[in-house]
Design a protein around this motif. Structure first.
Motif, PDB file in Angstrom:
ATOM      1  N   GLN A 265     -12.615   3.441   0.789  1.00  0.00           N
ATOM      2  CA  GLN A 265     -12.554   2.988  -0.745  1.00  0.00           C
ATOM      3  C   GLN A 265     -13.384   3.977  -1.474  1.00  0.00           C
ATOM      4  OE1 GLN A 265     -13.204  -1.122  -1.048  1.00  0.00           O
ATOM      5  NE2 GLN A 265     -11.252  -1.638  -1.005  1.00  0.00           N
ATOM      6  N   ASP A 304      -7.183  -6.153   3.725  1.00  0.00           N
ATOM      7  CA  ASP A 304      -7.254  -4.927   2.827  1.00  0.00           C
ATOM      8  C   ASP A 304      -7.704  -3.719   3.701  1.00  0.00           C
ATOM      9  OD1 ASP A 304      -9.698  -5.875   3.730  1.00  0.00           O
ATOM     10  OD2 ASP A 304     -10.595  -6.207   1.699  1.00  0.00           O
ATOM     11  N   ARG A 308      -5.261  -0.186   4.103  1.00  0.00           N
ATOM     12  CA  ARG A 308      -6.154   1.025   3.968  1.00  0.00           C
ATOM     13  C   ARG A 308      -5.573   2.083   5.317  1.00  0.00           C
ATOM     14  NH1 ARG A 308      -8.375   3.268  -0.602  1.00  0.00           N
ATOM     15  NH2 ARG A 308      -8.663   1.737  -1.971  1.00  0.00           N
TER      16      ARG A 308
END
Length: 473
Positions: A265, A304, A308
């Motif tokens: 991220q 999450d 990704r």
């Protein structure tokens, strides 16, 4: 015959490694330290040096310059994995973590020697040849720069995706059964990318103890935990500017998953025990044989992180789904092993050809390669039989339309307690477990044998049919 030097101070490990390599047709010399190796041998005369990293006196990395260009494979414990990556920066060709299994060591040695042989032949490639494709590679590698053998429709589609995805910086998730060649795909993605000249750091998440994995991946500061006497960079940091390949990412603990998510991220890492973050530029390629989406639904994998990783998903087909590729791959492996072991004129007998095509290969390409290597070693004539390959199916009873094949104890996706069983042990285990709810016909079909053969094996192994409540067929 390739000549290998082992430098290892632990006598038991050194002797066991010598026996392993000699059984596989290598000439082997050994020493207990760098100094002993210098006194006894001309180090540059060896084809490969396999050395422990930590030795009495000088470390194993000293052999890199003493070898004068010959490949050096470094052995290291998990606790010093980071140091092994440093040794690669110093010129070691690769590292292997202790404790390693025999197949892992043999595959590493074979790959290094093969790469060196191809590198020696590369200058002789005709000018008209396509760059990066020597005439030998065309024979042994039907897909040039991708480095994977096979031309079935599923693989052709895979090659097309690799060429499209490789030049990007997108994260890639490679899915497929154990032994299908996921690391080969990762290497192809790296080699065809703009990061090709930067490092490709490969990490098997299942091979590093859970207590060490965060430190190994993300590094740690001095005093972060007992034994952390100095700060150390992690493997993510080592891959800065290049590619990080995380194999078996489904085994990554949840805490490490959270740290990895931050890398994806924010493009930054924080070492264990540190309050400071630092930027990294890493492309992530992950691989797994597990259903990450399913794991995320039950809380065993971060949802999450899954999304990704799942920017680009590549699904590798199992070997049994690749049609005629299995024969092409088998012949390429046979040629490679014959060259390596200095055997000439070996070929597959008719029953071996048939068995190779019809066996389900639960261990996929890795199982096929190991079977052929074993057969070449044991073969005493010019023809390799199905028996030498260790394929235990009744060829006379095969029906291409309904053949299921023998489930093998080598399948890493199986959770049955069969890892150390022989085929006879497996047969007994399978029959005893399933005969209460399967007919004799169903049992025979699942095992890939005839009912007559099933009855004969019951008699030989003393496994009576259940008389009370047993399924009949």
């Amino acid at each position: 015959m390739p000549h290998i030097l082992i430098v290892e101070d632990e006598t038991i490990i050194r002797s066991a490694l010598r026996r392993l390599l000699e059984r596989n047709q290598y000439q082997v010399s050994e020493a207990g330290s760098v100094q002993e190796a210098q006194e006894r041998f001309s180090i540059p005369s060896f084809d490969l040096i396999v050395s422990d990293l930590r030795l009495p006196g000088a470390p194993g990395t000293e052999l890199i310059k003493l070898a004068q260009g010959k490949p050096v494979l470094i052995m290291t414990s998990y606790a010093s994995l980071r140091s092994a990556v440093d040794s690669m920066k110093m010129g070691a060709v690769d590292y292997i973590a202790k404790p390693f299994d025999h197949d892992e060591m043999l595959q590493a040695v074979a790959r290094i020697l093969r790469d060196r042989q191809e590198a020696r032949q590369a200058p002789n490639t005709p000018a008209s040849a396509t760059p990066g494709r020597s005439s030998e590679k065309v024979v042994d590698n039907s897909n040039g720069e991708i480095g994977i053998i096979g031309s079935c429709p599923a693989m052709l589609e895979m090659y097309s995706k690799i060429r499209k995805v490789a030049p990007t910086d997108s994260n890639v998730l490679i899915q497929g059964e154990s032994g299908t060649g996921k690391e080969l795909v990762a290497r192809a993605l790296h080699n065809l990318s703009k990061r090709a000249k930067a490092p490709l750091i490969s990490v098997n998440c299942a091979a590093i103890p859970e207590s060490l994995i965060e430190s190994e991946l993300f590094g740690h500061e001095k005093g972060a935990f007992t034994g952390a006497s100095a700060g150390r960079a992690g493997l993510v940091e080592a891959a800065d500017g290049g590619t990080l390949f995380l194999d078996e990412i489904g085994e990554l603990p949840l805490e490490a998953q959270a740290r990895l998510l931050r890398v994806l991220q924010e493009g930054e890492i924080r070492r264990v025990g540190s309050v400071q973050s630092q930027k990294v530029n890493v492309r992530l390629i992950a691989a797994t044989h597990r259903d990450l989406k399913g794991l995320s639904k039950v809380g065993q994998f971060r949802e999450d992180l899954y999304y990704r990783l799942h920017v680009i998903a590549l699904k590798l087909p199992a070997l049994r789904e690749r049609g005629s590729d299995v024969s092409e791959i088998a012949h390429a492996f046979l040629k490679r092993q014959c060259t390596r072991m200095d055997r000439e004129d070996l070929h597959f007998a008719a029953d071996a050809e048939q068995a190779i095509r019809h066996y389900t290969w639960p261990g996929n390409v890795r199982e096929l390669e190991n079977a052929i290597e074993r057969a070449v070693i044991l073969c005493e004539s010019s023809a390799i039989s199905a028996e030498l390959l260790g394929i235990d199916i009744e060829l006379d009873d095969l029906d291409d339309d309904d053949f299921i094949g023998l489930p093998s104890q080598s399948s890493s996706t199986s959770h049955e307690p069969t890892e150390d069983l022989s085929l006879e042990d497996y047969f007994q285990h399978f029959v005893l477990e399933h005969q209460d709810h399967m007919t004799e016909t169903e049992l025979a079909r699942k095992l890939g044998i005839s009912r007559k053969c099933l009855w004969e094996r019951r008699q030989r192994l003393g496994i009576p049919r259940r008389k009370t409540g047993a399924a009949t067929g």
